[in-house]
Scaffold this motif. Structure first.
Motif, PDB file in Angstrom:
ATOM      1  N   MET A   1       0.857  -1.199   0.000  1.00 30.27           N
ATOM      2  CA  MET A   1       0.000   0.000   0.000  1.00 30.27           C
ATOM      3  C   MET A   1       0.894   1.250   0.000  1.00 30.27           C
ATOM      4  SD  MET A   1      -3.116  -1.057   0.150  1.00 30.27           S
ATOM      5  CE  MET A   1      -4.145   0.244   0.829  1.00 30.27           C
ATOM      6  N   ASN A   3       0.244   3.910   1.227  1.00 29.90           N
ATOM      7  CA  ASN A   3       0.145   4.540   2.530  1.00 29.90           C
ATOM      8  C   ASN A   3       1.263   4.080   3.440  1.00 29.90           C
ATOM      9  OD1 ASN A   3      -0.960   5.683   4.916  1.00 29.90           O
ATOM     10  ND2 ASN A   3      -1.592   3.617   5.432  1.00 29.90           N
ATOM     11  N   VAL A  21      -1.524  18.163  16.029  1.00 27.19           N
ATOM     12  CA  VAL A  21      -2.184  17.917  14.752  1.00 27.19           C
ATOM     13  C   VAL A  21      -3.247  18.991  14.603  1.00 27.19           C
ATOM     14  CG1 VAL A  21      -3.569  16.332  13.421  1.00 27.19           C
ATOM     15  CG2 VAL A  21      -1.743  15.476  14.877  1.00 27.19           C
ATOM     16  N   ASP A  42      -2.530  12.925   2.808  1.00 25.56           N
ATOM     17  CA  ASP A  42      -3.390  13.543   3.819  1.00 25.56           C
ATOM     18  C   ASP A  42      -4.220  14.671   3.241  1.00 25.56           C
ATOM     19  OD1 ASP A  42      -2.386  11.780   5.526  1.00 25.56           O
ATOM     20  OD2 ASP A  42      -1.420  13.214   6.902  1.00 25.56           O
ATOM     21  N   PHE A  44      -5.913  14.670   0.770  1.00 26.23           N
ATOM     22  CA  PHE A  44      -7.145  14.210   0.128  1.00 26.23           C
ATOM     23  C   PHE A  44      -8.201  13.784   1.141  1.00 26.23           C
ATOM     24  CE2 PHE A  44      -3.669  13.007  -2.904  1.00 26.23           C
ATOM     25  CZ  PHE A  44      -3.914  14.047  -3.784  1.00 26.23           C
ATOM     26  N   ILE A  45      -7.881  13.929   2.441  1.00 30.52           N
ATOM     27  CA  ILE A  45      -8.847  13.502   3.464  1.00 30.52           C
ATOM     28  C   ILE A  45     -10.062  14.423   3.457  1.00 30.52           C
ATOM     29  CG2 ILE A  45      -9.202  13.316   5.953  1.00 30.52           C
ATOM     30  CD1 ILE A  45      -6.284  12.461   6.188  1.00 30.52           C
ATOM     31  N   GLY A  54     -12.899  15.039  14.097  1.00 34.37           N
ATOM     32  CA  GLY A  54     -13.132  13.610  13.995  1.00 34.37           C
ATOM     33  C   GLY A  54     -14.596  13.220  13.882  1.00 34.37           C
ATOM     34  N   PRO A  56     -18.195  12.242  12.524  1.00 31.03           N
ATOM     35  CA  PRO A  56     -18.513  11.398  11.371  1.00 31.03           C
ATOM     36  C   PRO A  56     -18.971  12.235  10.171  1.00 31.03           C
ATOM     37  CG  PRO A  56     -20.219  11.228  13.024  1.00 31.03           C
ATOM     38  CD  PRO A  56     -19.100  11.985  13.653  1.00 31.03           C
TER      39      PRO A  56
ATOM     40  N   MET B   1      -1.924   7.844  24.688  1.00 31.02           N
ATOM     41  CA  MET B   1      -2.044   9.142  24.007  1.00 31.02           C
ATOM     42  C   MET B   1      -3.297   9.858  24.485  1.00 31.02           C
ATOM     43  SD  MET B   1      -0.664   9.132  20.315  1.00 31.02           S
ATOM     44  CE  MET B   1       0.910   8.497  19.830  1.00 31.02           C
ATOM     45  N   ASP B   3      -4.366  12.805  23.607  1.00 32.50           N
ATOM     46  CA  ASP B   3      -4.661  13.981  22.788  1.00 32.50           C
ATOM     47  C   ASP B   3      -6.164  14.100  22.559  1.00 32.50           C
ATOM     48  OD1 ASP B   3      -4.763  15.208  19.735  1.00 32.50           O
ATOM     49  OD2 ASP B   3      -3.241  16.060  21.083  1.00 32.50           O
ATOM     50  N   VAL B   5      -7.881  15.397  20.247  1.00 33.51           N
ATOM     51  CA  VAL B   5      -8.307  15.090  18.878  1.00 33.51           C
ATOM     52  C   VAL B   5      -8.471  13.596  18.713  1.00 33.51           C
ATOM     53  CG1 VAL B   5      -7.686  15.277  16.461  1.00 33.51           C
ATOM     54  CG2 VAL B   5      -7.173  17.152  18.030  1.00 33.51           C
ATOM     55  N   VAL B   8     -11.622  12.327  20.204  1.00 31.04           N
ATOM     56  CA  VAL B   8     -12.779  12.611  19.356  1.00 31.04           C
ATOM     57  C   VAL B   8     -12.810  11.646  18.189  1.00 31.04           C
ATOM     58  CG1 VAL B   8     -13.830  14.305  17.830  1.00 31.04           C
ATOM     59  CG2 VAL B   8     -12.907  15.013  20.027  1.00 31.04           C
ATOM     60  N   ALA B   9     -11.614  11.435  17.620  1.00 29.48           N
ATOM     61  CA  ALA B   9     -11.547  10.563  16.463  1.00 29.48           C
ATOM     62  C   ALA B   9     -12.059   9.171  16.808  1.00 29.48           C
ATOM     63  CB  ALA B   9     -10.119  10.494  15.954  1.00 29.48           C
ATOM     64  N   GLY B  12     -15.744   9.306  17.088  1.00 29.37           N
ATOM     65  CA  GLY B  12     -16.430   9.503  15.815  1.00 29.37           C
ATOM     66  C   GLY B  12     -16.710   8.191  15.112  1.00 29.37           C
ATOM     67  N   ILE B  15     -14.654   7.594  10.941  1.00 30.39           N
ATOM     68  CA  ILE B  15     -13.410   7.954  10.286  1.00 30.39           C
ATOM     69  C   ILE B  15     -12.268   7.056  10.716  1.00 30.39           C
ATOM     70  CG2 ILE B  15     -14.064  10.365   9.974  1.00 30.39           C
ATOM     71  CD1 ILE B  15     -11.932  10.932  12.209  1.00 30.39           C
ATOM     72  N   VAL B  19      -8.809   7.353   8.619  1.00 27.01           N
ATOM     73  CA  VAL B  19      -7.859   8.306   9.170  1.00 27.01           C
ATOM     74  C   VAL B  19      -7.315   7.719  10.456  1.00 27.01           C
ATOM     75  CG1 VAL B  19      -7.543  10.631  10.049  1.00 27.01           C
ATOM     76  CG2 VAL B  19      -9.130  10.209   8.174  1.00 27.01           C
ATOM     77  N   VAL B  22      -3.692   9.830  14.673  1.00 27.43           N
ATOM     78  CA  VAL B  22      -2.983  11.121  14.670  1.00 27.43           C
ATOM     79  C   VAL B  22      -3.424  11.997  13.503  1.00 27.43           C
ATOM     80  CG1 VAL B  22      -0.946  10.399  15.936  1.00 27.43           C
ATOM     81  CG2 VAL B  22      -1.059  10.036  13.465  1.00 27.43           C
ATOM     82  N   GLY B  23      -4.394  11.560  12.753  1.00 25.33           N
ATOM     83  CA  GLY B  23      -4.942  12.425  11.702  1.00 25.33           C
ATOM     84  C   GLY B  23      -4.352  12.170  10.336  1.00 25.33           C
ATOM     85  N   ASN B  24      -3.558  11.111  10.193  1.00 22.74           N
ATOM     86  CA  ASN B  24      -3.017  10.809   8.876  1.00 22.74           C
ATOM     87  C   ASN B  24      -3.935   9.846   8.140  1.00 22.74           C
ATOM     88  OD1 ASN B  24      -0.819  12.391   9.448  1.00 22.74           O
ATOM     89  ND2 ASN B  24       0.353  10.665  10.282  1.00 22.74           N
ATOM     90  N   ALA B  25      -3.796   9.863   6.813  1.00 20.00           N
ATOM     91  CA  ALA B  25      -4.644   9.013   5.996  1.00 20.00           C
ATOM     92  C   ALA B  25      -4.210   7.566   6.126  1.00 20.00           C
ATOM     93  CB  ALA B  25      -4.569   9.449   4.537  1.00 20.00           C
ATOM     94  N   ILE B  26      -5.199   6.678   6.185  1.00 19.68           N
ATOM     95  CA  ILE B  26      -4.914   5.253   6.134  1.00 19.68           C
ATOM     96  C   ILE B  26      -5.297   4.795   4.737  1.00 19.68           C
ATOM     97  CG2 ILE B  26      -5.494   2.992   7.066  1.00 19.68           C
ATOM     98  CD1 ILE B  26      -6.258   4.424   9.671  1.00 19.68           C
ATOM     99  N   GLY B  27      -4.342   4.329   3.989  1.00 19.60           N
ATOM    100  CA  GLY B  27      -4.627   3.949   2.603  1.00 19.60           C
ATOM    101  C   GLY B  27      -4.915   5.185   1.776  1.00 19.60           C
ATOM    102  N   PRO B  29      -7.140   7.977   0.521  1.00 13.39           N
ATOM    103  CA  PRO B  29      -8.407   8.606   0.909  1.00 13.39           C
ATOM    104  C   PRO B  29      -9.453   8.486  -0.192  1.00 13.39           C
ATOM    105  CG  PRO B  29      -6.559  10.043   1.405  1.00 13.39           C
ATOM    106  CD  PRO B  29      -6.021   8.904   0.596  1.00 13.39           C
TER     107      PRO B  29
END
Lengths: 277, 188
Positions: A1, A3, A21, A42, A44-45, A54, A56, B1, B3, B5, B8-9, B12, B15, B19, B22-27, B29
């Motif tokens: 991947m 990623n 962040v 990132d 493209f998020i 965060g 939904p 951690m 944090d 954020v 919340v993540a 949520g 996401i 995501v 830490v707010g980075n994309a997984i795979g 987007p």
């Protein structure tokens, strides 16, 4: 991947107390930790514009995608409505650009797809303007690029595909199938060609959408990768030159991809209106 | 951690698959199906908005402006054509007037020349006449003078002859002297 490949290029010590962040989610590590990290995807998020980062994302949630699409709509409004407000015989600069865009697409539809395709001119002009402005707005740093998402381009391409197919059958009836039966080829070859033609016809929406999303996404990801190297003192000058060069290329790509998408739409429409080879 | 954020993540939920904490994309987007509905909905809204703007406001306006400009241009071209024709007419009229004037000038010049020539001819003829008259008159006078002179010569010769005869002591016979002088003068 990709990623994994990219995310793991996090060199240097990442501070244990998780780095800040921010709402945009760009890599703040490089600034604080002095390390090198790449998160080219990132950008493209899709994330909600209001409230928690965060929260939904429902179908109706106002997201960054909504914002940048809305800005594209506003740009279209500004160019084609506000700039043409004067209705001048001798146009102002803005009006001149609007007329240029109008004339460009109008002529393209007429030349490529024929005079009877001019009924679809507003539709094709809509596609062109949306893609053009979405592409250009996406080049603003920290922006979001809707046209880099396959979900967006697939809807655009499928809409064209469905429209063209429906128009083809409504206008020509079963004669539309002549499109797949190459009557100029030797009889023995025709079934083979028909199979190829059918496959290529159904691949159209795929290539139509992936071409746009792919080139926009690749360009923006490459920009981010080059930008990531700017954190290294040795590589910084080269990376900044690279960013400038790629950015110039991307400006070109933004316009060319909008043009390509539009002219392919016209070509497909021509097939639907005049299916004879 | 700890944090906020991240908390919340995690709350949520949706996401979480696309995501990281830490707010980075997984795979990619682009392949996150949780966002498809949102993007498609807003895309359709944007397209509808642009289509509405174009069909209700922009295209009729721009089309009208272009048509109006086309009309203005063709009107202007027609007007220019008209003006050009008028200019050509004026040019023709000017040229014919010029030709007329030139012909008239030539005619006047010719007339003047003819009149002068006639006057000149008349004057020359008059002068010729006068010269001829004067010449004739002069010739008559000369002839008269010549005739008078010859007569005088004869008379003088007779007188001289008589005087000579008398001086020589002879008796001058008038008749013989005259005849002798006349015959000598004629013979001379």
């Amino acid at each position: 991947m990709e990623n994994d490949a990219t995310d793991d290029v996090t060199a240097g010590p990442v501070p244990d107390n998780a780095p800040a962040v921010d709402a945009v989610g760009v890599t703040a590590e490089a600034d604080h930790g002095g390390g090198l990290s790449f998160h080219p995807l990132d950008q493209f998020i899709v994330r909600p514009l209001f409230g928690d980062a965060g929260a939904p994302v429902h179908w109706y949630t106002i997201t960054n995608a909504t914002l940048w699409m809305a800005l594209a709509v506003l740009c279209v409004f500004a160019l084609l409505v506000l700039a043409t407000r004067g209705r001048n015989i001798v146009p102002s600069r803005g009006q001149s650009v609007a007329e240029l865009a109008y004339g460009f697409i109008h002529k393209m539809v007429e030349d490529v797809a024929g005079k009877d395709a001019l009924r679809f001119f507003p539709y094709i002009f809509t596609l062109f303007l949306f893609i053009l402005f979405a592409n250009f707005l996406a080049l603003i740093p920290m922006s979001f690029s809707p046209t880099s998402h396959i979900a967006v381009t697939a809807v655009l391409a499928l809409a064209v595909f469905v429209t063209v197919t429906v128009v083809g059958f409504v206008k020509n009836g079963t004669k539309f199938l002549d499109l797949f039966w190459v009557s100029s080829a030797p009889l023995a070859l025709r079934p083979v060609l028909a199979v190829i033609e059918v496959i290529s016809y159904f691949v159209r929406p795929l290539s139509h959408s992936v071409r746009l999303a792919g080139s926009i996404m690749a360009g923006h990801a490459v920009l981010k990768v080059f930008a990531g190297f700017a954190a290294l003192t040795i590589a910084a000058p080269l990376s900044i030159i690279g960013v400038v060069a790629i950015y110039g290329l991307e400006v070109l790509v933004a316009a060319i991809q909008a043009y390509v998408f539009t002219i392919l739409t016209c070509v497909y429409l021509k097939d639907a209106l005049h299916p004879h080879h | 951690m700890a944090d906020p954020v991240v908390v919340v993540a995690q709350e949520g939920g949706t996401i979480g698959s696309c995501v990281s904490v830490v707010g980075n994309a997984i795979g990619m987007p682009q392949l996150c199906d949780a966002w498809f509905a949102n993007q498609i909905f807003w895309l359709l809204a944007a397209l509808a908005a642009i289509y509405f703007i174009l069909t209700r406001l922009a295209l009729p306006r721009v089309g009208a402006v272009l048509a109006e400009r086309q009309g203005t241009i063709s009107n202007d071209l027609a007007a220019a054509e008209d003006l050009k024709r008028q200019a050509e007419d004026a040019e023709t009229a000017y040229q014919s007037a010029l030709a007329d004037a030139r012909a008239e000038a030539n005619r006047i010049a010719r007339d003047a020349r003819d009149a002068i020539k006639a006057d000149l001819d008349a004057a020359i003829a008059d002068a010729d006449d006068r010269i001829a008259a004067r010449t004739a008159e002069s010739e008559a006078q000369i002839a008269e003078i010549r005739a008078g002179a010859a007569e005088s010569v004869a008379q003088v010769a007779k007188d001289v002859a008589r005087e000579i005869v008398q001086a020589l002591g002879g008796q001058a016979d008038e008749g013989r002297i005259d005849a002798a002088v006349d015959s000598r003068v004629k013979g001379a």
